[in-house]
Write an enzyme that holds these catalytic residues in place. Structure first.
Site, PDB file in Angstrom:
ATOM      1  N   GLU A 271       4.039 -12.784  -7.081  1.00 42.78           N
ATOM      2  CA  GLU A 271       2.604 -13.050  -6.908  1.00 42.78           C
ATOM      3  C   GLU A 271       1.991 -13.638  -8.168  1.00 42.78           C
ATOM      4  OE1 GLU A 271       0.767 -12.590  -4.295  1.00 42.78           O
ATOM      5  OE2 GLU A 271       1.691 -11.029  -3.044  1.00 42.78           O
TER       6      GLU A 271
ATOM      7  N   GLU B 103      -6.554  -5.673   3.140  1.00 42.79           N
ATOM      8  CA  GLU B 103      -5.575  -5.873   4.213  1.00 42.79           C
ATOM      9  C   GLU B 103      -4.410  -4.901   4.038  1.00 42.79           C
ATOM     10  OE1 GLU B 103      -3.811  -9.940   4.481  1.00 42.79           O
ATOM     11  OE2 GLU B 103      -1.933  -8.800   4.692  1.00 42.79           O
TER      12      GLU B 103
ATOM     13  N   SER C 290       0.202  -7.381   8.234  1.00 42.60           N
ATOM     14  CA  SER C 290       0.215  -8.631   9.001  1.00 42.60           C
ATOM     15  C   SER C 290       1.239  -8.466  10.101  1.00 42.60           C
ATOM     16  CB  SER C 290       0.678  -9.820   8.168  1.00 42.60           C
ATOM     17  OG  SER C 290      -0.236 -10.094   7.164  1.00 42.60           O
TER      18      SER C 290
ATOM     19  N   ARG D 289      -0.318   0.185  -0.210  1.00 42.52           N
ATOM     20  CA  ARG D 289      -1.722  -0.045   0.168  1.00 42.52           C
ATOM     21  C   ARG D 289      -2.193   1.032   1.143  1.00 42.52           C
ATOM     22  NH1 ARG D 289      -3.077  -6.440   0.624  1.00 42.52           N
ATOM     23  NH2 ARG D 289      -2.420  -6.961  -1.495  1.00 42.52           N
TER      24      ARG D 289
HETATM   25  P1  AMO Z   1       2.602 -10.068   4.529  1.00 46.25           P
HETATM   26  O1  AMO Z   1       3.066 -11.057   3.540  1.00 46.25           O
HETATM   27  O2  AMO Z   1       1.162 -10.153   4.936  1.00 46.25           O
HETATM   28  O3  AMO Z   1       3.426 -10.196   5.893  1.00 46.25           O
HETATM   29  O4  AMO Z   1       2.900  -8.605   4.025  1.00 46.25           O
HETATM   30  C1  AMO Z   1       2.660  -7.480   4.847  1.00 46.25           C
HETATM   31  C2  AMO Z   1       1.908  -6.410   4.102  1.00 46.25           C
HETATM   32  O5  AMO Z   1       2.639  -6.016   2.928  1.00 46.25           O
HETATM   33  C3  AMO Z   1       1.765  -5.697   1.876  1.00 46.25           C
HETATM   34  N1  AMO Z   1       2.004  -6.564   0.737  1.00 46.25           N
HETATM   35  C4  AMO Z   1       1.825  -6.212  -0.558  1.00 46.25           C
HETATM   36  N2  AMO Z   1       1.442  -5.061  -1.119  1.00 46.25           N
HETATM   37  C5  AMO Z   1       1.354  -5.018  -2.460  1.00 46.25           C
HETATM   38  N3  AMO Z   1       1.630  -6.050  -3.273  1.00 46.25           N
HETATM   39  C6  AMO Z   1       2.025  -7.232  -2.757  1.00 46.25           C
HETATM   40  N4  AMO Z   1       2.312  -8.250  -3.568  1.00 46.25           N
HETATM   41  C7  AMO Z   1       2.138  -7.357  -1.335  1.00 46.25           C
HETATM   42  N5  AMO Z   1       2.495  -8.353  -0.497  1.00 46.25           N
HETATM   43  C8  AMO Z   1       2.399  -7.861   0.742  1.00 46.25           C
HETATM   44  C9  AMO Z   1       0.350  -5.890   2.416  1.00 46.25           C
HETATM   45  C10 AMO Z   1       0.563  -6.849   3.552  1.00 46.25           C
HETATM   46  O6  AMO Z   1      -0.451  -6.755   4.521  1.00 46.25           O
HETATM   47  N6  AMO Z   1       6.679 -10.798   7.381  1.00 46.25           N
HETATM   48  C11 AMO Z   1       5.260 -10.457   7.428  1.00 46.25           C
HETATM   49  C12 AMO Z   1       5.002  -9.233   8.271  1.00 46.25           C
HETATM   50  C13 AMO Z   1       5.248  -9.427   9.749  1.00 46.25           C
HETATM   51  O7  AMO Z   1       4.702 -10.380  10.332  1.00 46.25           O
HETATM   52  O8  AMO Z   1       5.972  -8.606  10.337  1.00 46.25           O
HETATM   53  C14 AMO Z   1       4.784 -10.244   5.993  1.00 46.25           C
HETATM   54  O9  AMO Z   1       5.529 -10.004   5.089  1.00 46.25           O
HETATM   55  O10 AMO Z   1      -0.129  -4.631   2.863  1.00 46.25           O
END
Ligand code: AMO
Length: 434
Positions: A213, A357, A360, A408
């Site tokens: 990130e 959020e 997803s 989260r």
């Molecule tokens: P996405 O990228 O939205 O979707 O990730 C899903 C959830 O994972 C958490 N998340 C994180 N939490 C903390 N730090 C981060 N850098 C971070 N990145 C993601 C969030 C987020 O909503 N493959 C799809 C999911 C799917 O469609 O099944 C995906 O990875 O809470």
């Protein structure tokens, strides 16, 4: 260790050996107390100087804070002791003395910076409120697993070293794999879909995801725990039902089994299990409601990603967990299926907590030709994903799923300011060890 009694199990009349850390030594003159702490709580050890062997008193009172000791003696009732009992020692053994210069104060009397705490997690976890977070984390993961099993899922674990990314190229961590380029996996996305097409049908995984990130924020990690679901013969509505069940099960389990921890964290009175169905707002309604709050300088238009301030304004407006559905297809990844009736719309959804959020998900594109087209539209080379796409030629049922951010979930459940509080050893832009 044989015959060791946890402090919470020590009953008056017992001849017991307790073992743990020296929380505090309180010398009141003729009488002195050593407070011994273990995973279950604390117990008072009483030293009466005139009546006890000098060596015993010296060992017990001379020991530095946080040293590890075992104490053998008689447990007696003592209404004035914090737990109603105390131990009158016959022997004290110092197992592991602690350096008197501690990098942080586990009694919590002196506050420490988050970075000092994370550098010294072992000592940090000796604080009740920090221990409470990780006891609750464990309960959340247990309840989550149980809920998935309840709805017919099989737990899987998938590779974390992979050949391709799935969630956008810039967030990938490259590594060298026997001279070839490889990556740390951003999501079990493709593997869980491949398993939805197997006879397992419904699968879940709780495991690490890696994201390079850009953001160094209180709610982003570079290694996070993703709670993933994928189910055959499910559409996005079914996937929303499953995630709603999982989130509620986690809250219920914490309410039921972690009363003491919630008390320790000072949130017992405010903690409530989300009730009723989570509202499902379309993306269009969401941007209308955000615009209506007047919180943003510029009005949002169709196709915009929702900015953080927009999410916050909407969260305050809704006041609880809610879904955003019917996202524009162009801002959802290639594996998300478009709406049957309107190609502009996707079956993708997000689950939101008022603060951020959490999830997803969506129904997936299971038709081979459409899937390959989607890759090309996103500028990805379908050949690189052949291991995945080819399985769509051998009987791939319609399927849907989601990814829920474990930290989260905890952060919002426990009202933590920083996501790092919910991870033992967080990985962020500055932090690679411990
Ligand atoms: P996405 O990228 O939205 O979707 O990730 C899903 C959830 O994972 C958490 N998340 C994180 N939490 C903390 N730090 C981060 N850098 C971070 N990145 C993601 C969030 C987020 O909503 N493959 C799809 C999911 C799917 O469609 O099944 C995906 O990875 O809470």
């Amino acid at each position: 260790m044989q015959d060791r009694t946890y402090t919470e199990d020590a009953e008056p009349g017992d001849e017991a050996t307790v073992a743990g850390w020296v929380h505090e030594v309180r010398d009141l003159g003729g009488i002195a107390f050593l407070i011994l702490r273990d995973a279950t709580g604390k117990i008072q050890i009483k030293f009466e100087k005139d009546e006890m062997d000098d060596d015993l008193v010296e060992t017990g009172l001379g020991v530095s804070r946080e040293s590890v000791v075992t104490v053998t003696g008689t447990v007696e009732e003592e209404p004035r002791a914090p737990t109603g009992v105390e131990v009158v020692p016959e022997s004290v053994e110092v197992i592991a003395p602690a350096d008197p210069e501690l990098p942080l104060d586990p009694s919590g009397k002196v506050d420490a910076e988050l970075s000092t705490r994370l550098d010294n997690r072992t000592l940090d976890l000796r604080k009740d409120e920090v221990q409470a977070i990780f006891e609750i984390r464990s309960e959340v993961l247990r309840a989550t697993r149980e809920q998935f099993r309840e709805v017919g899922c099989t737990e899987i674990t998938t590779p974390k070293i992979v050949a391709t990314g799935t969630e956008g190229g810039t967030e990938l961590f490259p590594i060298t794999y026997f001279g070839r380029e490889a990556f740390m996996n951003q999501s079990p996305q493709l593997f869980k879909q491949l398993m939805a097409g197997s006879n397992l049908e419904r699968v879940f995984e709780i495991g690490p995801i890696f994201r390079a990130e850009e953001h160094n924020t209180p709610r982003h990690l570079n290694e996070a725990t993703s709670i993933d679901f994928e189910g055959a013969f499910c559409d996005h509505h079914d996937a929303m039902d499953v995630v709603e069940g999982v989130v509620k099960a986690a809250y219920e389990a914490v309410a039921e089994n972690c009363a003491e921890e919630l008390e320790t964290l000072g949130i017992a009175d405010d903690f409530s299990v989300p009730e009723g169905e989570f509202p499902r707002l379309s993306y269009e309604e969401a941007i209308e409601r955000i615009n209506a709050t007047g919180e943003l300088d510029e009005q949002l238009v169709w196709g915009d990603d929702l900015p953080t301030e927009g999410e916050k304004a909407l969260g305050a407006d809704v006041g609880g967990h809610y879904f955003i559905t019917d996202w524009p297809s162009e801002i959802k990844p290639f594996y998300i299926m478009d709406d049957d009736e309107d190609e502009e719309l996707s079956t993708g959804f997000d689950l939101m907590h008022p603060r951020m959020e959490l999830v997803s998900g969506g129904q997936r594109e299971h038709r081979f030709e459409h899937l390959v087209e989607g890759f090309e539209q996103q500028g990805l080379d379908p050949d690189e994903f052949e291991y995945y796409t080819k399985m769509f030629k051998y009987g791939m049922p319609p399927h849907a799923g989601f990814g829920l951010g474990g930290e989260r979930l905890l952060m919002t459940m426990l009202d933590l300011d920083n996501i790092r509080e919910a991870v033992l050893f967080p990985r962020d832009r500055q932090r690679l060890s411990p």
